[in-house]
Design a protein around this motif. Structure first.
Motif, PDB file in Angstrom:
ATOM      1  N   SER A  34       0.859  -1.177   0.000  1.00 33.74           N
ATOM      2  CA  SER A  34       0.000   0.000   0.000  1.00 33.74           C
ATOM      3  C   SER A  34       0.899   1.233   0.000  1.00 33.74           C
ATOM      4  CB  SER A  34      -0.893   0.015   1.240  1.00 33.74           C
ATOM      5  OG  SER A  34      -0.111   0.191   2.408  1.00 33.74           O
ATOM      6  N   VAL A  54      -0.430   8.413 -12.490  1.00 33.12           N
ATOM      7  CA  VAL A  54       0.136   7.080 -12.730  1.00 33.12           C
ATOM      8  C   VAL A  54       1.566   7.193 -13.222  1.00 33.12           C
ATOM      9  CG1 VAL A  54      -0.061   5.007 -14.173  1.00 33.12           C
ATOM     10  CG2 VAL A  54      -2.115   6.049 -13.196  1.00 33.12           C
ATOM     11  N   SER A  77       3.705  -1.609 -10.855  1.00 30.45           N
ATOM     12  CA  SER A  77       2.357  -1.605 -11.429  1.00 30.45           C
ATOM     13  C   SER A  77       1.432  -1.014 -10.371  1.00 30.45           C
ATOM     14  CB  SER A  77       1.926  -3.030 -11.792  1.00 30.45           C
ATOM     15  OG  SER A  77       0.599  -3.055 -12.268  1.00 30.45           O
ATOM     16  N   VAL A  78       0.859   0.152 -10.667  1.00 30.99           N
ATOM     17  CA  VAL A  78       0.164   0.912  -9.631  1.00 30.99           C
ATOM     18  C   VAL A  78      -1.348   0.944  -9.885  1.00 30.99           C
ATOM     19  CG1 VAL A  78       0.355   3.135 -10.807  1.00 30.99           C
ATOM     20  CG2 VAL A  78       0.234   3.075  -8.310  1.00 30.99           C
ATOM     21  N   ASP A  79      -2.095   1.020  -8.797  1.00 28.16           N
ATOM     22  CA  ASP A  79      -3.548   1.204  -8.851  1.00 28.16           C
ATOM     23  C   ASP A  79      -3.868   2.390  -7.946  1.00 28.16           C
ATOM     24  OD1 ASP A  79      -6.310   1.175  -8.588  1.00 28.16           O
ATOM     25  OD2 ASP A  79      -6.454  -1.009  -8.535  1.00 28.16           O
ATOM     26  N   SER A  81      -6.639   3.968  -7.508  1.00 25.99           N
ATOM     27  CA  SER A  81      -7.938   3.908  -6.842  1.00 25.99           C
ATOM     28  C   SER A  81      -7.847   3.211  -5.497  1.00 25.99           C
ATOM     29  CB  SER A  81      -8.963   3.203  -7.729  1.00 25.99           C
ATOM     30  OG  SER A  81      -8.599   1.843  -7.949  1.00 25.99           O
ATOM     31  N   THR A  82      -6.972   2.235  -5.367  1.00 22.76           N
ATOM     32  CA  THR A  82      -6.802   1.511  -4.101  1.00 22.76           C
ATOM     33  C   THR A  82      -5.528   1.922  -3.370  1.00 22.76           C
ATOM     34  OG1 THR A  82      -5.666  -0.323  -5.205  1.00 22.76           O
ATOM     35  CG2 THR A  82      -8.068  -0.476  -4.991  1.00 22.76           C
ATOM     36  N   GLU A  83      -4.771   2.846  -3.967  1.00 22.59           N
ATOM     37  CA  GLU A  83      -3.496   3.296  -3.414  1.00 22.59           C
ATOM     38  C   GLU A  83      -2.588   2.114  -3.087  1.00 22.59           C
ATOM     39  OE1 GLU A  83      -3.782   6.189  -0.303  1.00 22.59           O
ATOM     40  OE2 GLU A  83      -4.474   7.729  -1.716  1.00 22.59           O
ATOM     41  N   THR A  84      -2.416   1.267  -4.083  1.00 24.18           N
ATOM     42  CA  THR A  84      -1.511   0.122  -3.937  1.00 24.18           C
ATOM     43  C   THR A  84      -0.585   0.064  -5.146  1.00 24.18           C
ATOM     44  OG1 THR A  84      -3.095  -1.361  -5.027  1.00 24.18           O
ATOM     45  CG2 THR A  84      -3.146  -1.257  -2.606  1.00 24.18           C
ATOM     46  N   THR A  86       2.325  -2.752  -6.974  1.00 25.86           N
ATOM     47  CA  THR A  86       2.931  -4.080  -6.984  1.00 25.86           C
ATOM     48  C   THR A  86       4.242  -4.005  -7.741  1.00 25.86           C
ATOM     49  OG1 THR A  86       0.767  -5.145  -6.952  1.00 25.86           O
ATOM     50  CG2 THR A  86       2.642  -6.488  -7.644  1.00 25.86           C
TER      51      THR A  86
END
Length: 246
Positions: A34, A54, A77-79, A81-84, A86
């Motif tokens: 996170s 992004v 690799s980012v998201d 919307s979920t603030e995570t 990988t």
């Protein structure tokens, strides 16, 4: 050269704890984190752009945060919307080949000679390219390497690149950047056999592609210039044009 031995910029040092953490994760596993966990690792908040763009997480070596995970052989690799984010194991490689650089330098040389042959075009006057320039030669004893480069005579680039690790060996003033490019290109033609492969994370802004092993000692820059008899006949060789003051 190990990561511990590499000289990191101040910006890179901010994110180096993240790289150190990622090295503890098995290459067979993705490292999912996170944003809060990333902040805990680096002991500071992420910048606002990390939560909004992004592109902040792009895995490109020109970004100091990216180099932290690229040096650990990871891509992000980012998201948002979920603030995570990988971090996926992937060994970063860069294709600096001497053949590619020779072709690029040949194109630059051809263009520079065209400008000197027809100076009426005055290309890039607004950038100061027709103002006097230095061709310089630096030596880095710890790296057993020489570097050639060019810069405007009023620039601080030579001092910045020399730093505490380098030594100014030679410097030559010419009338404009185009003439400087011709001299620089000829120096490189003399030393390609000793060219040094840049670090895979080199950004290029430190002139990493113009370095070679110091077993090959180049001639004085004035000797190189004096050998360019045909180039010195070009109408623009001795021509300097200064930018207008605003």
């Amino acid at each position: 050269m190990s990561v511990e031995q590499e000289v990191l910029t101040r910006s890179e040092q901010v994110y180096s704890p993240l790289g150190n953490y990622l090295r503890t994760v098995s290459p067979r596993e993705d490292a999912a984190m996170s944003f809060s966990e990333v902040e805990e690792v680096i002991s500071r908040p992420l910048p606002r752009q990390a939560r909004q763009n992004v592109s902040w997480w792009d895995s490109v070596p020109k970004k100091p945060q990216s180099r932290a995970w690229l040096r650990a052989d990871r891509r992000a690799s980012v998201d948002l919307s979920t603030e995570t984010v990988t971090f996926i194991f992937a060994v970063f490689q860069r294709g600096w080949s001497v053949e590619q650089l020779k072709r690029m330098r040949s194109d630059w040389l051809t263009f520079a000679r065209g400008e000197l042959a027809d100076p009426r075009r005055l290309s890039h006057v607004e950038l100061g390219w027709w103002e006097p320039h230095h061709v310089y030669l630096l030596h880095y004893p710890a790296d057993a390497a020489y570097k050639v480069g060019i810069t405007r005579v009023d620039s601080t680039r030579i001092a910045k690149l020399t730093g505490s690790r380098g030594r100014l060996v030679d410097r030559l003033e010419v009338a404009n950047r185009w003439a400087a490019l011709v001299v620089e290109s000829h120096v490189l033609e003399l030393v390609w056999d000793a060219w040094k492969q840049p670090d895979r994370f080199a950004t290029g802004d430190q002139g990493e592609t113009e370095r070679w092993s110091d077993w090959l000692v180049p001639p004085p820059l004035s000797v190189v210039r004096d050998s360019l008899t045909e180039d010195q006949k070009s109408p623009g060789w001795e021509m300097s044009v200064f930018r207008r003051e605003s």
